[in-house]
Design a protein around this motif. Sequence first.
Motif, PDB file in Angstrom:
ATOM      1  N   ALA A   3      17.389 -41.209 -36.467  1.00  0.00           N
ATOM      2  CA  ALA A   3      17.025 -42.631 -36.489  1.00  0.00           C
ATOM      3  C   ALA A   3      17.508 -43.316 -35.217  1.00  0.00           C
ATOM      4  O   ALA A   3      16.818 -44.178 -34.666  1.00  0.00           O
ATOM      5  CB  ALA A   3      17.611 -43.304 -37.717  1.00  0.00           C
ATOM      6  N   GLY A   4      18.667 -42.921 -34.725  1.00  0.00           N
ATOM      7  CA  GLY A   4      19.201 -43.498 -33.488  1.00  0.00           C
ATOM      8  C   GLY A   4      18.322 -43.195 -32.290  1.00  0.00           C
ATOM      9  O   GLY A   4      18.099 -44.049 -31.435  1.00  0.00           O
ATOM     10  N   GLU A   5      17.795 -41.965 -32.235  1.00  0.00           N
ATOM     11  CA  GLU A   5      16.904 -41.582 -31.132  1.00  0.00           C
ATOM     12  C   GLU A   5      15.595 -42.365 -31.198  1.00  0.00           C
ATOM     13  O   GLU A   5      15.073 -42.795 -30.167  1.00  0.00           O
ATOM     14  CB  GLU A   5      16.635 -40.080 -31.171  1.00  0.00           C
ATOM     15  N   VAL A   6      15.076 -42.550 -32.402  1.00  0.00           N
ATOM     16  CA  VAL A   6      13.847 -43.333 -32.578  1.00  0.00           C
ATOM     17  C   VAL A   6      14.091 -44.767 -32.132  1.00  0.00           C
ATOM     18  O   VAL A   6      13.297 -45.336 -31.371  1.00  0.00           O
ATOM     19  CB  VAL A   6      13.357 -43.301 -34.044  1.00  0.00           C
ATOM     20  N   LEU A   7      15.199 -45.344 -32.561  1.00  0.00           N
ATOM     21  CA  LEU A   7      15.526 -46.716 -32.191  1.00  0.00           C
ATOM     22  C   LEU A   7      15.670 -46.855 -30.679  1.00  0.00           C
ATOM     23  O   LEU A   7      15.148 -47.798 -30.082  1.00  0.00           O
ATOM     24  CB  LEU A   7      16.797 -47.171 -32.899  1.00  0.00           C
ATOM     25  N   LEU A   8      16.351 -45.911 -30.051  1.00  0.00           N
ATOM     26  CA  LEU A   8      16.531 -45.955 -28.603  1.00  0.00           C
ATOM     27  C   LEU A   8      15.187 -45.887 -27.887  1.00  0.00           C
ATOM     28  O   LEU A   8      14.938 -46.656 -26.957  1.00  0.00           O
ATOM     29  CB  LEU A   8      17.437 -44.805 -28.152  1.00  0.00           C
ATOM     30  N   ARG A   9      14.314 -44.991 -28.325  1.00  0.00           N
ATOM     31  CA  ARG A   9      12.981 -44.863 -27.699  1.00  0.00           C
ATOM     32  C   ARG A   9      12.174 -46.155 -27.873  1.00  0.00           C
ATOM     33  O   ARG A   9      11.536 -46.624 -26.946  1.00  0.00           O
ATOM     34  CB  ARG A   9      12.235 -43.681 -28.306  1.00  0.00           C
ATOM     35  N   VAL A  10      12.194 -46.702 -29.060  1.00  0.00           N
ATOM     36  CA  VAL A  10      11.444 -47.915 -29.355  1.00  0.00           C
ATOM     37  C   VAL A  10      11.938 -49.071 -28.481  1.00  0.00           C
ATOM     38  O   VAL A  10      11.148 -49.764 -27.837  1.00  0.00           O
ATOM     39  CB  VAL A  10      11.544 -48.241 -30.866  1.00  0.00           C
ATOM     40  N   VAL A  11      13.239 -49.258 -28.434  1.00  0.00           N
ATOM     41  CA  VAL A  11      13.822 -50.342 -27.638  1.00  0.00           C
ATOM     42  C   VAL A  11      13.565 -50.106 -26.157  1.00  0.00           C
ATOM     43  O   VAL A  11      13.243 -51.030 -25.404  1.00  0.00           O
ATOM     44  CB  VAL A  11      15.338 -50.479 -27.932  1.00  0.00           C
ATOM     45  N   ASP A  12      13.683 -48.853 -25.708  1.00  0.00           N
ATOM     46  CA  ASP A  12      13.459 -48.504 -24.306  1.00  0.00           C
ATOM     47  C   ASP A  12      12.048 -48.868 -23.849  1.00  0.00           C
ATOM     48  O   ASP A  12      11.824 -49.166 -22.687  1.00  0.00           O
ATOM     49  CB  ASP A  12      13.717 -47.007 -24.110  1.00  0.00           C
ATOM     50  N   HIS A  13      11.108 -48.861 -24.764  1.00  0.00           N
ATOM     51  CA  HIS A  13       9.714 -49.181 -24.428  1.00  0.00           C
ATOM     52  C   HIS A  13       9.348 -50.638 -24.725  1.00  0.00           C
ATOM     53  O   HIS A  13       8.174 -51.008 -24.651  1.00  0.00           O
ATOM     54  CB  HIS A  13       8.771 -48.222 -25.158  1.00  0.00           C
ATOM     55  N   GLY A  14      10.341 -51.438 -25.059  1.00  0.00           N
ATOM     56  CA  GLY A  14      10.097 -52.863 -25.252  1.00  0.00           C
ATOM     57  C   GLY A  14       9.536 -53.253 -26.599  1.00  0.00           C
ATOM     58  O   GLY A  14       9.007 -54.351 -26.766  1.00  0.00           O
ATOM     59  N   ALA A  38       1.167 -48.331 -28.307  1.00  0.00           N
ATOM     60  CA  ALA A  38       0.457 -49.618 -28.217  1.00  0.00           C
ATOM     61  C   ALA A  38       1.103 -50.509 -27.163  1.00  0.00           C
ATOM     62  O   ALA A  38       0.415 -51.087 -26.319  1.00  0.00           O
ATOM     63  CB  ALA A  38       0.454 -50.310 -29.579  1.00  0.00           C
ATOM     64  N   LYS A  39       2.402 -50.611 -27.210  1.00  0.00           N
ATOM     65  CA  LYS A  39       3.135 -51.456 -26.255  1.00  0.00           C
ATOM     66  C   LYS A  39       2.934 -50.956 -24.831  1.00  0.00           C
ATOM     67  O   LYS A  39       2.691 -51.735 -23.908  1.00  0.00           O
ATOM     68  CB  LYS A  39       4.622 -51.475 -26.627  1.00  0.00           C
ATOM     69  N   ASP A  40       3.044 -49.633 -24.638  1.00  0.00           N
ATOM     70  CA  ASP A  40       2.863 -49.042 -23.310  1.00  0.00           C
ATOM     71  C   ASP A  40       1.482 -49.321 -22.727  1.00  0.00           C
ATOM     72  O   ASP A  40       1.323 -49.388 -21.509  1.00  0.00           O
ATOM     73  CB  ASP A  40       3.092 -47.523 -23.355  1.00  0.00           C
ATOM     74  N   HIS A  41       0.489 -49.483 -23.590  1.00  0.00           N
ATOM     75  CA  HIS A  41      -0.881 -49.715 -23.123  1.00  0.00           C
ATOM     76  C   HIS A  41      -1.275 -51.193 -23.155  1.00  0.00           C
ATOM     77  O   HIS A  41      -2.439 -51.523 -22.925  1.00  0.00           O
ATOM     78  CB  HIS A  41      -1.857 -48.871 -23.942  1.00  0.00           C
ATOM     79  N   GLY A  42      -0.318 -52.064 -23.458  1.00  0.00           N
ATOM     80  CA  GLY A  42      -0.602 -53.491 -23.426  1.00  0.00           C
ATOM     81  C   GLY A  42      -1.376 -54.011 -24.621  1.00  0.00           C
ATOM     82  O   GLY A  42      -1.989 -55.078 -24.544  1.00  0.00           O
ATOM     83  N   LEU A  61      -5.508 -46.970 -33.953  1.00  0.00           N
ATOM     84  CA  LEU A  61      -4.838 -47.445 -32.746  1.00  0.00           C
ATOM     85  C   LEU A  61      -5.512 -46.908 -31.485  1.00  0.00           C
ATOM     86  O   LEU A  61      -5.649 -47.632 -30.503  1.00  0.00           O
ATOM     87  CB  LEU A  61      -3.367 -47.044 -32.767  1.00  0.00           C
ATOM     88  N   SER A  62      -5.974 -45.675 -31.516  1.00  0.00           N
ATOM     89  CA  SER A  62      -6.598 -45.080 -30.328  1.00  0.00           C
ATOM     90  C   SER A  62      -7.794 -45.900 -29.837  1.00  0.00           C
ATOM     91  O   SER A  62      -8.032 -45.987 -28.631  1.00  0.00           O
ATOM     92  CB  SER A  62      -7.025 -43.640 -30.602  1.00  0.00           C
ATOM     93  N   ASP A  63      -8.542 -46.533 -30.739  1.00  0.00           N
ATOM     94  CA  ASP A  63      -9.675 -47.376 -30.328  1.00  0.00           C
ATOM     95  C   ASP A  63      -9.195 -48.637 -29.621  1.00  0.00           C
ATOM     96  O   ASP A  63      -9.762 -49.040 -28.602  1.00  0.00           O
ATOM     97  CB  ASP A  63     -10.544 -47.752 -31.525  1.00  0.00           C
ATOM     98  N   TYR A  64      -8.144 -49.272 -30.150  1.00  0.00           N
ATOM     99  CA  TYR A  64      -7.600 -50.464 -29.490  1.00  0.00           C
ATOM    100  C   TYR A  64      -7.049 -50.107 -28.113  1.00  0.00           C
ATOM    101  O   TYR A  64      -7.263 -50.836 -27.150  1.00  0.00           O
ATOM    102  CB  TYR A  64      -6.501 -51.117 -30.340  1.00  0.00           C
ATOM    103  N   VAL A  65      -6.366 -48.979 -28.027  1.00  0.00           N
ATOM    104  CA  VAL A  65      -5.805 -48.531 -26.746  1.00  0.00           C
ATOM    105  C   VAL A  65      -6.932 -48.260 -25.755  1.00  0.00           C
ATOM    106  O   VAL A  65      -6.885 -48.699 -24.604  1.00  0.00           O
ATOM    107  CB  VAL A  65      -4.917 -47.279 -26.927  1.00  0.00           C
ATOM    108  N   ARG A  66      -7.958 -47.541 -26.189  1.00  0.00           N
ATOM    109  CA  ARG A  66      -9.082 -47.219 -25.294  1.00  0.00           C
ATOM    110  C   ARG A  66      -9.781 -48.489 -24.816  1.00  0.00           C
ATOM    111  O   ARG A  66     -10.090 -48.642 -23.634  1.00  0.00           O
ATOM    112  CB  ARG A  66     -10.059 -46.270 -25.993  1.00  0.00           C
ATOM    113  N   MET A  67     -10.030 -49.427 -25.738  1.00  0.00           N
ATOM    114  CA  MET A  67     -10.673 -50.677 -25.323  1.00  0.00           C
ATOM    115  C   MET A  67      -9.806 -51.414 -24.312  1.00  0.00           C
ATOM    116  O   MET A  67     -10.298 -51.880 -23.284  1.00  0.00           O
ATOM    117  CB  MET A  67     -10.972 -51.562 -26.540  1.00  0.00           C
ATOM    118  N   ARG A  68      -8.531 -51.516 -24.586  1.00  0.00           N
ATOM    119  CA  ARG A  68      -7.603 -52.216 -23.695  1.00  0.00           C
ATOM    120  C   ARG A  68      -7.537 -51.528 -22.331  1.00  0.00           C
ATOM    121  O   ARG A  68      -7.599 -52.174 -21.297  1.00  0.00           O
ATOM    122  CB  ARG A  68      -6.216 -52.258 -24.346  1.00  0.00           C
ATOM    123  N   ASP A  69      -7.442 -50.192 -22.340  1.00  0.00           N
ATOM    124  CA  ASP A  69      -7.361 -49.431 -21.093  1.00  0.00           C
ATOM    125  C   ASP A  69      -8.618 -49.569 -20.236  1.00  0.00           C
ATOM    126  O   ASP A  69      -8.552 -49.464 -19.017  1.00  0.00           O
ATOM    127  CB  ASP A  69      -7.120 -47.942 -21.373  1.00  0.00           C
TER     128      ASP A  69
END
Length: 132
Positions: A3-14, A38-42, A61-69
């Motif tokens: 859980a700590g690693e997940v939290l660190l990754r999540v926080v690290d990516h904003g 999602a965050k990484d792709h705006g 999510l992949s559709d939202y990411v593709r549209m945004r990208d």
Amino acid sequence: VSAGEVLLRVVDHGVSADYVRQMRAAGLDVSHEELVRAKDHGVSADFVRRMGALGFQGLPLSDYVRMRDHGVTADFIEAVRAAGLKPTATEAVRLRDHGVSADYIRRVKEQFKTTPTVEEIIRLRSRGELPK
């Protein structure tokens, strides 16, 4: 993964708790890993809400990411619809990738006196056949 690693990754990516709440309120209830993507792709909650209001709700999510990208925005969808097309998420990406604008769609409709399909418009644009 702890859980700590997940939290660190999540926080690290904003990805904040507020971001998670907003995305869930917008109808995107996905894993922490997908929220990082999602965050990484705006992909914002506003983007998901605006696209949802245009009929693109409940997409993976992949559709939202593709549209945004690929630069597909709610404004682009609204303009394309005003010009007479109602593209799917995949078609909207293809229209954008081929440089099809609402103005181009209107000129095609005017020249051919009909509303061509998304594929026909993309084919014309790909061949460089720009209506007068």
